[in-house]
Design a protein around this motif. Sequence first.
Motif: not given
Length: 352
Positions: A205-211
């Motif tokens: 996953v994209d680390d920026r959007f891994f809430w």
Amino acid sequence: MELFQAKDHYILQQGERALWCSRRDGGLQLRPATDLLLAWNPICLGLVEGVIGKIQLHSDLPWWLILIRQKALVGKLPGDHEVCKVTKIAVLSLSEMEPQDLDLELCKKHHFGINKPEKIIPSPDDSKFLLKTFTHIKSNVSAPNKKKVKESKEKEKLERRLLEELLKMFMDAESFYYSLTYDLTNSVQRQSTGESDPRPLWQKVDDRFFWNKYMIRDLTEIGTPDVDFWIIPIIQGFVQIEELVVNYNESSDDEKSSPETPPQEPTCVDDIHPRFLVALISRRSRHRAGMRYKRRGVDKNGNVANYVETEQLIHVHNHTLSFIQTRGSVPVFWSQVGYRYNPRPRLDKSYY
């Protein structure tokens, strides 16, 4: 999956897999489901959909384990990938106190004909936990310390208010989505570059959007394939999926009923009425998020305030089209103080 309560643990079981969470220190660990039989008198509290993670909102409060109590199916993306929205959560206090009524869906296997699960009865073998010294008994019957009572009430009030805000964030906003098989954090273009990547979903996953990355880090740091099942990447944003049918050959009723209209050979339904799968996915970055006017500009790592990536996705005839738009705060070091009277922007740094 089933949620069990043992003497010192909460246990989540799905098939042969089990996740144990300590009620004393909040530690998470994996064990075979057969170990459930070794725990004294485990009580099934009901069914949950998955684990969001654990969180401590204040240093004076215990850790809380947040579970997906109820979900709603948003739709299916190409490849039959289900996307779900978190509609209700369950919050377990990781302390030795008895949990409040979670109002979970009851498990038919363990609650057939029973309305509510019974509370755990202390084991006779654990009598040492019930023994009290003379000093302990004396302190219990003595007059309570007013200062401690006041601090305890203030602590309970703070915990209740924070818990209400936490529940409201998930259930009122309806902005948390997940998929067990599809990567909602990455666009179609980014996913296409890693199609041959054998790693599990949560590692791609994209680390920026891994809430919920920070909340689930106890599991991600274990480093064994057994944890992959329990890690659900959740995004904050918006997802809508619709199926559209477009009729290019729309004709009037008179033309359809006219004897001069030559009979047409039956053709494929998709040739006459093409079906389009249209999806809108907005992903909000977990970095530098906050209220408008109070969170502005960029940080030293290049993360701008309230960054959102919106993907418009169209799938037709086995072809997928994707268009990306991004938004965020102006990428310079600036801020605003107050927000009632339209405050002017203030540059915090003129160089970097």
